[in-house]
Design a protein around this motif. Structure first.
Motif, PDB file in Angstrom:
ATOM      1  N   ALA A 122       0.825  -1.211   0.000  1.00  0.00           N
ATOM      2  CA  ALA A 122       0.000   0.000   0.000  1.00  0.00           C
ATOM      3  C   ALA A 122       0.861   1.263   0.000  1.00  0.00           C
ATOM      4  CB  ALA A 122      -0.936  -0.006   1.210  1.00  0.00           C
ATOM      5  N   VAL A 123       1.889   1.297   0.857  1.00  0.00           N
ATOM      6  CA  VAL A 123       2.731   2.498   0.924  1.00  0.00           C
ATOM      7  C   VAL A 123       3.463   2.751  -0.394  1.00  0.00           C
ATOM      8  CG1 VAL A 123       4.723   3.540   2.075  1.00  0.00           C
ATOM      9  CG2 VAL A 123       2.958   2.395   3.429  1.00  0.00           C
ATOM     10  N   PRO A 124       4.105   1.736  -1.034  1.00  0.00           N
ATOM     11  CA  PRO A 124       4.750   2.015  -2.325  1.00  0.00           C
ATOM     12  C   PRO A 124       3.781   2.457  -3.408  1.00  0.00           C
ATOM     13  CG  PRO A 124       5.625   0.003  -1.379  1.00  0.00           C
ATOM     14  CD  PRO A 124       4.462   0.390  -0.542  1.00  0.00           C
ATOM     15  N   VAL A 125       2.585   1.834  -3.464  1.00  0.00           N
ATOM     16  CA  VAL A 125       1.622   2.224  -4.492  1.00  0.00           C
ATOM     17  C   VAL A 125       1.165   3.661  -4.294  1.00  0.00           C
ATOM     18  CG1 VAL A 125      -0.693   1.774  -5.365  1.00  0.00           C
ATOM     19  CG2 VAL A 125       0.865  -0.127  -4.966  1.00  0.00           C
ATOM     20  N   LEU A 126       0.774   4.008  -3.076  1.00  0.00           N
ATOM     21  CA  LEU A 126       0.345   5.381  -2.805  1.00  0.00           C
ATOM     22  C   LEU A 126       1.481   6.382  -3.021  1.00  0.00           C
ATOM     23  CD1 LEU A 126      -1.839   4.804   0.392  1.00  0.00           C
ATOM     24  CD2 LEU A 126      -2.629   5.202  -1.946  1.00  0.00           C
ATOM     25  N   TRP A 127       2.680   5.984  -2.666  1.00  0.00           N
ATOM     26  CA  TRP A 127       3.824   6.881  -2.846  1.00  0.00           C
ATOM     27  C   TRP A 127       4.091   7.131  -4.328  1.00  0.00           C
ATOM     28  CZ3 TRP A 127       6.761   9.336   0.890  1.00  0.00           C
ATOM     29  CH2 TRP A 127       7.918   9.979   0.439  1.00  0.00           C
ATOM     30  N   ASN A 128       4.077   6.055  -5.129  1.00  0.00           N
ATOM     31  CA  ASN A 128       4.347   6.216  -6.562  1.00  0.00           C
ATOM     32  C   ASN A 128       3.260   7.016  -7.275  1.00  0.00           C
ATOM     33  OD1 ASN A 128       6.739   4.734  -6.381  1.00  0.00           O
ATOM     34  ND2 ASN A 128       5.685   2.792  -6.750  1.00  0.00           N
ATOM     35  N   GLU A 129       2.040   6.951  -6.753  1.00  0.00           N
ATOM     36  CA  GLU A 129       0.949   7.695  -7.389  1.00  0.00           C
ATOM     37  C   GLU A 129       0.873   9.149  -6.946  1.00  0.00           C
ATOM     38  OE1 GLU A 129      -2.606   5.566  -6.610  1.00  0.00           O
ATOM     39  OE2 GLU A 129      -2.136   3.897  -7.967  1.00  0.00           O
TER      40      GLU A 129
ATOM     41  N   PRO B 296      -3.345 -12.245 -12.645  1.00  0.00           N
ATOM     42  CA  PRO B 296      -2.150 -12.433 -11.806  1.00  0.00           C
ATOM     43  C   PRO B 296      -2.186 -11.539 -10.574  1.00  0.00           C
ATOM     44  CG  PRO B 296      -1.549 -12.190 -14.121  1.00  0.00           C
ATOM     45  CD  PRO B 296      -2.999 -11.834 -14.021  1.00  0.00           C
ATOM     46  N   ILE B 297      -1.566 -12.019  -9.514  1.00  0.00           N
ATOM     47  CA  ILE B 297      -1.522 -11.290  -8.250  1.00  0.00           C
ATOM     48  C   ILE B 297      -0.131 -10.679  -8.086  1.00  0.00           C
ATOM     49  CG2 ILE B 297      -1.660 -11.468  -5.745  1.00  0.00           C
ATOM     50  CD1 ILE B 297      -3.581 -13.745  -6.055  1.00  0.00           C
ATOM     51  N   THR B 298      -0.089  -9.376  -7.854  1.00  0.00           N
ATOM     52  CA  THR B 298       1.178  -8.697  -7.571  1.00  0.00           C
ATOM     53  C   THR B 298       1.448  -8.805  -6.078  1.00  0.00           C
ATOM     54  OG1 THR B 298       0.838  -7.157  -9.405  1.00  0.00           O
ATOM     55  CG2 THR B 298       2.451  -6.538  -7.737  1.00  0.00           C
ATOM     56  N   VAL B 299       2.341  -9.708  -5.730  1.00  0.00           N
ATOM     57  CA  VAL B 299       2.641  -9.950  -4.319  1.00  0.00           C
ATOM     58  C   VAL B 299       3.460  -8.813  -3.731  1.00  0.00           C
ATOM     59  CG1 VAL B 299       3.713 -11.555  -2.690  1.00  0.00           C
ATOM     60  CG2 VAL B 299       2.560 -12.420  -4.737  1.00  0.00           C
ATOM     61  N   LEU B 300       4.397  -8.283  -4.511  1.00  0.00           N
ATOM     62  CA  LEU B 300       5.305  -7.281  -3.980  1.00  0.00           C
ATOM     63  C   LEU B 300       5.703  -6.324  -5.095  1.00  0.00           C
ATOM     64  CD1 LEU B 300       6.674  -6.723  -1.242  1.00  0.00           C
ATOM     65  CD2 LEU B 300       8.675  -7.940  -2.077  1.00  0.00           C
ATOM     66  N   THR B 301       5.524  -5.046  -4.855  1.00  0.00           N
ATOM     67  CA  THR B 301       5.966  -4.026  -5.791  1.00  0.00           C
ATOM     68  C   THR B 301       7.396  -3.603  -5.461  1.00  0.00           C
ATOM     69  OG1 THR B 301       5.067  -2.263  -4.405  1.00  0.00           O
ATOM     70  CG2 THR B 301       3.624  -3.160  -6.116  1.00  0.00           C
ATOM     71  N   ASP B 302       8.146  -3.224  -6.494  1.00  0.00           N
ATOM     72  CA  ASP B 302       9.545  -2.826  -6.323  1.00  0.00           C
ATOM     73  C   ASP B 302      10.317  -3.895  -5.568  1.00  0.00           C
ATOM     74  OD1 ASP B 302       9.029  -0.483  -7.648  1.00  0.00           O
ATOM     75  OD2 ASP B 302       8.756   0.705  -5.827  1.00  0.00           O
ATOM     76  N   ALA B 303      10.239  -5.127  -6.089  1.00  0.00           N
ATOM     77  CA  ALA B 303      10.905  -6.243  -5.409  1.00  0.00           C
ATOM     78  C   ALA B 303      12.409  -6.089  -5.378  1.00  0.00           C
ATOM     79  CB  ALA B 303      10.531  -7.559  -6.101  1.00  0.00           C
ATOM     80  N   ARG B 304      12.973  -5.314  -6.306  1.00  0.00           N
ATOM     81  CA  ARG B 304      14.420  -5.123  -6.317  1.00  0.00           C
ATOM     82  C   ARG B 304      14.924  -4.436  -5.058  1.00  0.00           C
ATOM     83  NH1 ARG B 304      15.657  -2.024 -11.751  1.00  0.00           N
ATOM     84  NH2 ARG B 304      13.918  -0.802 -10.914  1.00  0.00           N
ATOM     85  N   TYR B 305      14.058  -3.675  -4.405  1.00  0.00           N
ATOM     86  CA  TYR B 305      14.452  -2.975  -3.184  1.00  0.00           C
ATOM     87  C   TYR B 305      13.783  -3.557  -1.944  1.00  0.00           C
ATOM     88  CZ  TYR B 305      15.787   0.315  -6.817  1.00  0.00           C
ATOM     89  OH  TYR B 305      16.327   0.874  -7.939  1.00  0.00           O
ATOM     90  N   SER B 306      12.552  -4.010  -2.093  1.00  0.00           N
ATOM     91  CA  SER B 306      11.828  -4.527  -0.928  1.00  0.00           C
ATOM     92  C   SER B 306      12.400  -5.857  -0.446  1.00  0.00           C
ATOM     93  CB  SER B 306      10.346  -4.687  -1.279  1.00  0.00           C
ATOM     94  OG  SER B 306       9.780  -3.452  -1.646  1.00  0.00           O
ATOM     95  N   VAL B 307      12.730  -6.756  -1.399  1.00  0.00           N
ATOM     96  CA  VAL B 307      13.259  -8.066  -1.009  1.00  0.00           C
ATOM     97  C   VAL B 307      14.612  -7.942  -0.299  1.00  0.00           C
ATOM     98  CG1 VAL B 307      14.085 -10.287  -1.886  1.00  0.00           C
ATOM     99  CG2 VAL B 307      11.953  -9.320  -2.747  1.00  0.00           C
TER     100      VAL B 307
END
Length: 322
Positions: free
Chosen positions: A42-49, A212-223
């Motif tokens: 939620a935080v990455p999506v709201l931040w990117n928007e 498809p289900i997006t489990v994690l956005t910006d996985a390059r940084y979140s993981v």
């Protein structure tokens, strides 16, 4: 002589009915999953928007501020979760939360695998029956004595506590153990980042023509951030688990009993060992060459001797004929 005592006029606060361990674990698991979804989705999506376009898109400042926002939300949710559990939560609730989340993830992936291996209505029926059976088994397990014992036992191991166990004992061995865990975890995270094995977004394909289900956005940084936090926690808690901590304390106690060799004596012994090894190698070389020469003589004939010039000519002629 008996005297009558007038009862106090202050009203008593009724005791709150304690929540059972399975119910508390279920509510805690739902809260933890919702908190993780809020922080990493939620935080990455709201931040990117809302915020990222005003900061110029993909920049260092944008990423740094978003990480600060995620950290602040994590701290707030953690504080609220502690208040949600109360001052005296049921014993084993932390272990129950972990086991319930792990069980839910396992059931989901088993259902997904079964649904994707069967097509049409057969896949829907088979996967539904499997999921229902696994959910039934999980409910029976967590509401029975076995599940309660597993939840309490997992929590008693100390993986979900911030308390230290005999922190003044075995400090050297504990620090070296922490350093080893950090080196192993850090090298894995480093190779994962710089080999480019992480996708932009972690997306799962779903069966039955589902989106498809997006489990994690910006996985390059979140993981990597999640793995760094997990590595730090494991390194800290591993040396405070009672059974493993006792082993480390006993190891340092035994190491303190060892009589270490002084540097001068160590250098002398090293020279003696290397010299002896070299002389032994030369001796074996001389013995091997001598016996090889002796046994290859014509009178003994145990080993084949060197081929003569006619033999070489005959072999060369035979090879040219072929």
């Amino acid at each position: 002589m008996a005297t009558a005592v007038e009862p106090g006029s202050e009203p008593r606060t009724p005791l709150r009915t304690p929540v059972s361990l399975p119910i508390a674990s279920l509510l805690g698991a739902i809260y933890v999953v919702a908190a993780i979804a809020c922080v990493f989705y939620a935080v990455p999506v709201l931040w990117n928007e809302s915020v990222a376009p005003q900061l110029g898109g993909f920049t260092f400042v944008n990423i740094a501020l978003r990480l600060v926002a995620q950290l602040a939300v994590t701290i707030a949710l953690f504080w609220f979760g502690r208040k949600f559990l109360g001052e005296h939560p049921p014993k084993g609730v932390h272990g129950g939360i972990f086991l319930m989340i792990s069980t839910a993830i396992t059931i989901f992936f088993i259902w997904r695998a079964a649904a994707m291996n069967f097509d049409g209505s057969a896949g829907t029926i088979v996967s539904g029956v499997i999921a229902a059976f696994l959910i039934f088994v999980a409910i029976r397990l967590f509401t029975g004595r076995t599940g309660r014992s597993a939840m309490i036992g997992l929590e008693e191991q100390g993986w979900f506590s911030t308390a230290s166990y005999k922190r003044s004992l075995g400090q050297k061995v504990r620090r070296l153990t922490i350093l080893g865990i950090l080196l192993i975890g850090g090298s894995g995270i480093y190779s994962m980042i710089f080999q480019g094995s992480l996708p932009e977004n972690w997306t799962l394909a779903m069966p039955h023509d589902m989106n498809p289900i997006t489990v994690l956005t910006d996985a390059r940084y979140s993981v990597p951030l999640f793995l760094i936090a997990l590595t730090l926690w494991v390194a800290f808690r591993a040396v405070n688990v009672p059974s493993f901590a006792e082993f480390l304390i006993a190891t340092e106690a035994e190491m303190n009993k060892v009589s270490w060799t002084p540097k001068k004596r160590l250098a002398q012994d090293t020279v003696v060992v290397l010299t002896t090894t070299l002389l032994l190698a030369l001796f074996l070389l001389v013995v091997d060459l001598f016996w090889g020469w002796l046994l290859s003589r014509e009178r003994i004939g145990v080993l084949p001797g060197k081929p003569t010039e006619p033999d070489k000519a005959g072999k060369a002629a035979q090879q040219s004929r072929w």
